[in-house]
Design a protein around this motif. Structure first.
Motif, PDB file in Angstrom:
ATOM      1  N   ARG A  13      35.790  39.875  38.153  1.00 44.75           N
ATOM      2  CA  ARG A  13      35.345  41.150  37.601  1.00 44.75           C
ATOM      3  C   ARG A  13      35.084  41.013  36.097  1.00 44.75           C
ATOM      4  O   ARG A  13      34.113  41.570  35.569  1.00 44.75           O
TER       5      ARG A  13
ATOM      6  N   TYR B  58      44.327  38.237  44.127  1.00 43.81           N
ATOM      7  CA  TYR B  58      44.025  39.388  43.281  1.00 43.81           C
ATOM      8  C   TYR B  58      43.692  38.926  41.854  1.00 43.81           C
ATOM      9  O   TYR B  58      42.874  39.538  41.165  1.00 43.81           O
TER      10      TYR B  58
ATOM     11  N   ARG C 150      40.196  37.789  41.844  1.00 45.04           N
ATOM     12  CA  ARG C 150      39.313  38.953  41.871  1.00 45.04           C
ATOM     13  C   ARG C 150      39.172  39.542  40.470  1.00 45.04           C
ATOM     14  O   ARG C 150      38.085  39.935  40.048  1.00 45.04           O
TER      15      ARG C 150
END
Length: 418
Positions: free
Chosen positions: A255, A248, A251
């Motif tokens: 982003r 996560y 990720r």
């Protein structure tokens, strides 16, 4: 008082001495001036040629000129997109012996336009949104470095094409201040000033018939505040993830990169019972692809341009017999990158006549050629190659049409003609 020129580089004073400092700026003869579009300013501003450079000359009080000169130099050191300071000229006197206002001199930003020039014909709402997105990103970058603008507006910004998007540059730092960290109140003040100024500027365009009928000045003014808040939240929020979900974090970093920002370092803390990880990224301003391209090739480009060029470079490197990733016997990426510049980039750009690429930097020209090659290849269902793309690009540009038919023109204007 004697004329005094305080400049950032030793070669600037000699070039600046030839300008008519004994004449008020608004009366300068045409022989010294360069005809470029100017934005609205509370001061007298003119573009002039100083040696091989085009500079913007602004008459302003001495305290304000010296202060803004220092702020622009600070922004330059922090790699914030802003115009480059060149010099401050004080001690000016007219033919009658009366003192004249000092001037601040900045370098003209090649390929940039003030927003009014971009709205000379009706600009599509989607393009207006991208301009405001670029301004929101600039404001976030300024706030991350502790710079409170004080007068954020379209008038105080220059815009330059960055591949298929736009990049915004601060052009007036007169009301700014730099602090170690801005308070929420300082940031909110800047956002409110931006919202009010931009709504007012769009209303002015609307009154002059230069705004697309579907663009609501009030809603678009609020849109920049909303976009700013979205960016700021994503860049500064603290996240809590289960220990077993470390992907996560990856990720989240991806982003942030997609938003045009890099993560300089991470602050990670495990909860007392060991079942969660708190992640707070330490974000620096945009430039991942810029820095990579600069490291590999020595070329300085906008972020989106750099991303486009790197994609072509990596594809080209993969086709070279002497390059195998991770192979110590193969050619190093830096060696291949310089070969790409020499064998691909430079010959490609030089194949476009000088008069067709005079208003664009070389990275933008190469990016547009890559986009045009993709467009032609999609139509032909096979790779047409750069030579065919160059030929068609030049043919369309020479005919006065958009050189890359799938790209929007530089002003993104809608016309009523055939």
């Amino acid at each position: 008082m004697e004329l005094q020129i305080t400049a950032t580089a030793p070669e600037h004073p000699a070039a600046l001495l030839d300008l008519p400092w004994g004449i008020p700026l608004e009366q300068w003869p045409d022989e010294y001036l360069v005809a470029l579009p100017r934005g609205i300013s509370r001061h007298v501003v003119r573009f002039a040629r100083a040696g091989d450079e085009v500079v913007a000359v602004k008459e302003v009080g001495e305290w304000a000129a010296v202060r803004e000169y220092g702020l622009l130099r600070d922004l330059d050191r922090m790699a914030i997109p802003a115009v480059d300071p060149v010099a401050v000229v004080t001690g000016r006197t007219g033919a009658d012996g009366e003192p004249l206002e000092p001037v601040l001199i900045t370098r003209h930003l090649n390929g940039s336009l003030p927003y009014r020039s971009m709205f000379e014909t009706t600009m599509r709402p989607g393009t207006v949104s991208r301009l405001l997105d670029a301004l929101a990103v600039l404001l976030v970058r300024l706030h991350l470095t502790g710079f409170a603008w004080g007068d954020c507006s379209l008038s105080n910004t220059l815009f330059r094409r960055d591949a298929g998007a736009y990049a915004a540059y601060l052009v007036d730092a007169e009301t700014g201040q730099i602090q170690p960290k801005l308070t929420r109140g300082q940031r909110e003040y800047d956002i409110e000033v931006a919202r009010v100024n931009i709504s007012g500027e769009l209303m002015d365009l609307e009154a002059g018939g230069s705004l697309h009928p579907s663009v609501d000045p009030v809603l678009f003014g609020q849109a920049i505040a909303d976009r700013y808040e979205e960016l700021w939240h994503e860049l500064t929020r603290e996240s809590v993830y289960p220990v077993g979900k470390r992907h996560y974090i990856d990720r989240r970093i991806r982003r942030l990169n997609e938003l045009g920002f890099d993560v300089a370092e991470m602050q990670i803390q495990r909860s007392p019972d060991g079942d969660a990880v708190t992640f707070l990224p330490k974000v620096v301003d945009a430039g991942h692809h810029q820095r990579q391209l600069l490291r590999l090739t020595g070329m300085d480009a906008e972020e989106n341009q750099a991303r486009s060029l790197l994609n072509d470079l990596e594809t080209w490197m993969a086709s070279q017999d002497d390059y195998t990733p991770g192979d110590p016997l193969g050619a190093r990426p830096e060696v291949l990158a310089h070969r790409w510049v020499r064998e691909v980039f430079r010959p490609t750009v030089r194949a476009v006549p000088q008069e067709l690429r005079a208003s664009l930097d070389t990275a933008q020209v190469f990016h547009e050629l890559l986009e045009h090659r993709w467009f032609l290849s999609e139509q032909a269902q096979h790779d047409v190659g750069l030579d065919a793309a160059i030929e068609d690009y030049v043919r369309l540009a020479a005919a006065g049409r958009s050189a890359a038919g799938h790209l929007e023109p530089a002003t993104d204007a809608e016309t009523t003609g055939p």
